[in-house]
Write an enzyme that holds these catalytic residues in place. Structure first.
Site, PDB file in Angstrom:
ATOM      1  N   ARG A   1      81.291 -36.689 -12.834  1.00 51.75           N
ATOM      2  CA  ARG A   1      82.551 -37.411 -12.636  1.00 51.75           C
ATOM      3  C   ARG A   1      83.470 -37.148 -13.814  1.00 51.75           C
ATOM      4  NH1 ARG A   1      82.336 -43.781 -11.433  1.00 51.75           N
ATOM      5  NH2 ARG A   1      81.837 -43.900 -13.641  1.00 51.75           N
TER       6      ARG A   1
ATOM      7  N   THR B   1      89.920 -38.549 -14.435  1.00 54.43           N
ATOM      8  CA  THR B   1      90.355 -38.756 -13.043  1.00 54.43           C
ATOM      9  C   THR B   1      89.332 -39.510 -12.206  1.00 54.43           C
ATOM     10  OG1 THR B   1      89.359 -36.696 -12.249  1.00 54.43           O
ATOM     11  CG2 THR B   1      91.585 -36.558 -13.156  1.00 54.43           C
TER      12      THR B   1
ATOM     13  N   ASP C   1      74.616 -47.175 -16.556  1.00 55.68           N
ATOM     14  CA  ASP C   1      74.546 -45.775 -16.135  1.00 55.68           C
ATOM     15  C   ASP C   1      73.119 -45.439 -15.715  1.00 55.68           C
ATOM     16  OD1 ASP C   1      74.069 -42.823 -16.462  1.00 55.68           O
ATOM     17  OD2 ASP C   1      76.218 -42.868 -16.903  1.00 55.68           O
TER      18      ASP C   1
ATOM     19  N   ASP D   1      71.449 -42.335 -17.486  1.00 54.58           N
ATOM     20  CA  ASP D   1      71.045 -42.632 -18.863  1.00 54.58           C
ATOM     21  C   ASP D   1      69.781 -43.481 -18.908  1.00 54.58           C
ATOM     22  OD1 ASP D   1      73.043 -41.186 -20.062  1.00 54.58           O
ATOM     23  OD2 ASP D   1      74.376 -42.895 -20.363  1.00 54.58           O
TER      24      ASP D   1
END
Length: 209
Positions: free
Chosen positions: A104, A108, A200, A203
């Protein structure tokens, strides 16, 4: 419109609660994600077609049920999707595994492709795209479009946690794809993270936070 199924099984809800905890370590997080994937897979494969097959037991000949026609493929969206593969292969050990790499863009929030490797016969398989988090829906939509471009026709999407925004985007982009969700959360925050979510997933699965 394809179906959206939000899991209500107590074991799935219990395990999702565990991985949401900030103090759940990498080893336990990774193991529990795999277990959740296996449980969601059990529900997501409920509608697979069966065929009658004649066999011989130690006692006599009989007719049993076996999966019909299409074989299966599991396609994780790298890298977090890798955490769901082993759990699914526990239930479907003969499934082939493809990989789609998307990240990602931090500015944006749009998906950028960097890798795609699929089984040669993926177009004839029932494909389960997996990613723990369905946030903006951009990566999932892009991955599914990549599969369609390669001839795949029967595609399902599985995630552990979803935001309503991502579900809406995915439904609008691919109204023919069934979506299986462990838990539907409240919203996305200003950084496009799911709230309350679990942080996340990549992670936490790989210990890189």
């Amino acid at each position: 419109m394809a179906k959206v199924m939000i899991m209500d099984h107590p074991l799935i809800q219990h395990k999702i609660g565990y991985i949401r905890r900030e103090d759940t370590g990498t080893k336990d997080f990774r193991q529990t994600v795999s277990e959740i994937a296996m449980l969601i897979c059990y529900e997501a494969t409920r509608d697979l077609e069966l065929a009658d097959v004649n066999i011989k037991t130690p006692i006599c000949e009989t007719t049993v049920k076996e999966l019909k026609g299409r074989k299966l493929a599991v396609v994780p969206i790298l890298r977090a999707g890798l955490g769901m593969v082993d759990g699914m292969l526990t239930l479907i050990p003969t499934a082939k595994v493809g990989h789609i790499g998307l990240y990602r863009d931090p500015e944006t929030h749009k998906p950028v492709e960097y890798y795609c490797k699929l089984p040669a016969d993926s177009a004839s398989r029932e494909v389960f795209v997996v990613d723990p988090m369905l946030a903006t829906g951009g990566s999932a939509s892009a991955a599914i479009q990549m599969l369609k471009d390669k001839g795949c026709k029967k595609i399902h999407f599985m995630c552990i946690i979803a935001a309503p925004e991502g579900v809406k985007v995915l439904q609008e982009a691919h109204p023919d794809v069934d979506i299986y969700i462990g838990a539907l959360d409240e919203k996305l925050n200003e950084n496009a993270y799911i709230v309350p979510g679990l942080g996340d997933a990549g992670d936490r699965i790989f210990g890189t936070k």
